[in-house]
Design an enzyme around this catalytic site. Structure first.
Site, PDB file in Angstrom:
ATOM      1  CB  SER A 242      -0.965  -0.039   1.189  1.00 38.15           C
ATOM      2  OG  SER A 242      -1.988   0.918   1.043  1.00 38.15           O
TER       3      SER A 242
ATOM      4  CG  ASP B   1      -6.628  -2.448  -4.040  1.00 37.93           C
ATOM      5  OD1 ASP B   1      -7.304  -2.002  -3.091  1.00 37.93           O
ATOM      6  OD2 ASP B   1      -5.389  -2.386  -4.058  1.00 37.93           O
TER       7      ASP B   1
ATOM      8  CG  HIS C 236      -5.467  -2.672  -0.015  1.00 40.32           C
ATOM      9  ND1 HIS C 236      -4.811  -2.077  -1.074  1.00 40.32           N
ATOM     10  CD2 HIS C 236      -4.861  -2.204   1.110  1.00 40.32           C
ATOM     11  CE1 HIS C 236      -3.854  -1.285  -0.607  1.00 40.32           C
ATOM     12  NE2 HIS C 236      -3.856  -1.345   0.698  1.00 40.32           N
TER      13      HIS C 236
END
Length: 826
Positions: free
Chosen positions: A681, A754, A788
């Protein structure tokens, strides 16, 4: 086959259709289909080990519910149909959360805190369930059981260790599992699929016209949201699956419907059970924001579902300023006062919700007691943004406020019986870990509502906090005086232990339930006598990954060139001897953080008392392959003298990384020519920037990142300015801008689905195209169906295979690199 016919039902088919196109753009060595790969031993066996059960303590602290957890789901489970609607992802089969967003429980047993064996609760074969919720009296545990036709409401009885269904497969958990016990523990409020709902809208029909969006001169900036409604078909699906019927379900299974069906987003019974606070969304549905910002009615009904008070008529909230302390005008955070029978409390901004407007009072906290026909009373005016309230008794409640720009927190003591009286209990920088006073211990009252636990004489409250210091976190139990704000430690974990307070066996805190771990001992629950230190074990969970028992860890400290103190946790493989084995190949895995105070940014907190075992796609699995790991090395980005932290992001990030590299090389545990950097991330964003602007690392691994900040133009991470206010900052922080300067290999991994704000898969897709077009060495791995964070066993195993293979090629077995001129910072 049309895309409409595939909508939300088979993402894996969409991936199969798209895969050939991706393969055409890939380098020859990476083209063609690739089956899921397994990571090297012993990683696979650790991934497949049975997960440690979780434990939940009953409200009276007398019983443990031991909950067996499912292991990583299969990719087939993730392939079950899902719909992405208004910020939610749901499973149309059971009208609950999509499988990628839920961790199922598979077994239940009860164990007395006073001792004795655990008693297993019989459940249907192959059962999986979620949303466990204790009754206020601690005698029962409610949960939702997944069935082929939907979700059923079940209740387990502690005394008999038996369970039964209270409803058929008709619970509607699309907007979240709503299981609210009435205060007398006689019944549960839940949401059901309306009777006669009918079949879902036909998504395969041909479109009847274009989808149009327009803005007629009204400024409405919004941050980057995922899974929004996109067209009338989405809107129809949202109506169908999210419309629910509020119901009261008795322990005998008798069900009484309350009020009319609606898109009910929140339900809360009053502490006396006479009223129900509800938030119900209403159309027209927006394509710009998630459901939580749709127009909505907030109202109170009686126990039969009849509206008795209108709290708020909320408009569409698509024009909230993007600053972090910005809020919508009008009533918000409506809730019941936990220590009163039926008193409504809510907050309203006094600055229009815009933190950039000067105002002496930012927020005002109101209260209104049943029957809700008097004028509201002001409990307290706040100079910062409201951040929660903890109720205690008629004359004591604690209110928190915070202000993001300064990282400042104020805690107030208020007297609810004397509205408008408040005094400051303490003020602090909420990022200051060393001086964290902790948080009040909250214990359920007779209605099942959490209230402050007072000291015996009523002059203070019991607190628990992390107890951070340079040697590590050593959680504590303390008594805070409500007049002075000073705390007296009643107990603190031993230097070698990380032991947190789970609950109180007696109100004075003489006997407490704790969760203890150490570097060598896995987490387990126990009863601790704080007077004499005597301990009674409650659980004996074993080490879930004994293959890693020989790994060593230590906290290291070092200094940035400008004097900022930095730290990280160094892990070395089992059996490593520096004298014998010399420097190792190393992976640094990090995540930057923004600060306003250099002293706070430089606080060092050791981790040597923590029991660390990797799970999922953790980078720590690389320890089994002969790599040293510097985990979470400090990467502070500090705003000084009124400047925003990101104004010098690249310079500070480079200095952070250089200090970390110099430190491990000086220790003799890492080879300067064989160090990789990685992150997930915002850590992936960091990784790409370090490869673009430095030659400190041989390669990088960037998972689920964002690389082009023009695609998040209304703010990202802790950046509050928009692209047009800080164009240079957005441009210079975007590694996409410098795709022509990458001279080290980079591995990009991204979940195809995601769901994180700002990290759309297109970020990695276009970054890969930019790198490839400029001749960089890059591999781009798209994980079908993954969000994610990666969930499926196949995806996790393959991710670890990719990481190991990449590091072996470009770090462990890489030849000495040819010296190159360092890139010039832009």
């Amino acid at each position: 086959m049309t895309l409409r016919s595939l909508r939300g039902l088979a993402p894996v088919l969409l991936w199969a259709l798209a895969a050939p196109a991706l393969a055409q753009n890939a380098a020859p060595a990476a083209s063609g289909a690739l089956a899921y790969q397994q990571p090297p031993a012993p990683i696979a066996s650790i991934l497949d080990a049975r997960p440690t059960p979780s434990a939940s303590v009953s409200p009276d602290n007398k019983v443990l519910a031991l909950l067996d957890r499912s292991n990583l789901p299969t990719i087939a489970e993730l392939a079950e149909p899902q719909l992405r609607l208004a910020g939610y992802r749901i499973n149309p089969r059971n009208n609950g959360p999509a499988n990628a967003r839920i961790s199922w429980l598979t077994g239940l047993s009860f164990q007395s805190v006073d001792g004795g064996a655990a008693r297993v609760v019989a459940l249907p074969a192959g059962a999986r369930f979620t949303a466990t919720t204790w009754s206020p009296d601690g005698k029962r545990l409610a949960f939702l059981l997944d069935r082929p036709g939907g979700l059923e409401l079940w209740v387990a009885d502690v005394a008999t260790a038996s369970a039964k269904a209270l409803t058929g497969p008709r619970v509607n958990a699309a907007a979240g599992a709503e299981l609210d016990w009435l205060p007398d523990s006689s019944a549960i409020l839940t949401l059901l699929v309306p009777e006669g709902r009918g079949v879902a809208p036909d998504t395969a029909r041909a479109p009847t016209g274009p989808t149009v969006a327009e803005s007629m001169g009204r400024a409405a900036p919004v941050r980057t949201y995922q899974d929004l409604l996109t067209d009338p078909v989405d809107a129809a699906l949202f109506d169908h699956y999210f419309t629910a019927q509020l119901a009261r379900v008795g322990l005998d299974g008798q069900t009484r419907l309350l009020g009319a069906p609606g898109v009910i987003l929140n339900v809360s019974p009053s502490p006396d059970g006479r009223y129900i606070l509800q938030t119900v969304a209403k159309g027209p549905w927006s394509y710009s924001v998630p459901a939580g910002l749709f127009p909505a009615d907030v109202f109170i009904t009686d126990a039969d579902g009849k509206v008795v008070h209108e709290v708020a008529d909320l408009p569409l909230r698509d024009d909230i300023p993007i600053a972090f302390d910005a809020v919508a005008p009008g009533p918000r955070a409506a809730q019941w006062r936990a220590d009163a029978p039926a008193t409504l409390v809510w907050v309203e901004a006094q600055d229009g919700g815009d933190p950039r407007k000067p105002a002496e009072v930012r927020d005002r906290l109101f209260s209104l007691a049943a029957p809700f026909n008097a004028a509201p009373q002001t409990l307290v005016d706040l100079k910062e943004r409201y951040d929660g309230v903890r109720w205690g008794r008629n004359d004591v409640a604690l209110v928190n406020s915070q202000w993001f720009n300064t990282r400042h927190e104020t805690r107030y003591v208020i007297d609810p019986s004397r509205p408008g009286t408040a005094r400051v209990l303490l003020e602090r920088n909420y990022q200051d870990r060393y001086n964290n006073p902790g948080d009040p211990i909250m214990e359920p009252n007779a209605a099942g509502r959490s209230v402050l636990q007072f000291t015996a004489d009523g002059s203070g409250v019991l607190m628990t906090g992390p107890g951070a210091s340079a040697s590590g976190e050593h959680p504590f139990l303390a008594a805070m005086n409500l007049t002075t704000g000073r705390s007296t430690r009643l107990w603190q974990a031993a230097e070698s232990d990380y032991e947190t307070v789970v609950g109180l066996v007696d109100p004075a805190g003489r006997r407490i339930i704790t969760r203890r771990e150490s570097r060598l001992d896995p987490p387990n629950l126990q009863i601790r006598d704080t007077r004499n230190g005597r301990v009674t074990p409650l659980t004996r969970f074993p080490d879930p990954a004994p293959q890693l028992a020989g790994v060593t860890q230590q906290s290291i400290t070092y200094t940035r060139d400008d004097g900022v103190q930095l730290s990280g946790t160094l892990y070395l493989p089992a059996g490593y001897d520096k004298t014998r084995d010399g420097p190792l190949p190393m992976l640094m895995w990090a995540y930057p953080a923004e600060f306003t105070d250099a002293a706070v940014a430089g606080q060092v907190v050791g981790t040597g008392n923590r029991f660390v075992r990797p799970g999922g796609s953790s980078h720590l699995f690389l320890l089994t392959q002969g790599y040293a790991i510097l985990d979470n090395p400090s990467m502070p980005i500090i705003g000084k003298d009124g400047a925003e932290p990101n104004d010098t992001y690249v310079e500070q990030l480079t200095a952070d990384a250089k200090a970390a590299v110099d430190a491990v090389v000086a220790m003799g545990v890492a080879d300067r020519d064989r160090i990789a950097v990685g992150g997930h991330s915002y850590g992936a964003f960091m990784t790409a920037n370090l490869l673009a602007h430095t030659d400190l690392f041989r390669t990088g691994i960037a998972r689920s990142g964002a690389y082009n900040r023009t695609l998040t133009p209304f703010g990202f991470q802790s950046e509050q300015r928009d692209y047009w206010e800080a164009t240079d900052v957005y441009t210079e922080m975007s590694p996409f801008t410098y795709a022509n300067r990458f001279n080290e290999p980079i591995l990009l991994i991204h979940g195809e689905a995601d769901d994180n704000s700002g990290t759309f898969p297109i970020q990695s897709e276009r970054f890969y195209a930019a790198l490839k077009g400029n001749g960089a060495t890059v591999r781009y791995v798209v994980l079908p169906l993954e969000t994610h964070g990666y969930r499926a066993r196949e995806s996790v195993g393959h991710t670890l295979w990719e990481m190991t293979r990449w590091l072996d090629q470009y770090v462990k077995n890489a030849p000495p690199r040819t010296p190159v001129a360092a890139p010039t910072a832009q």
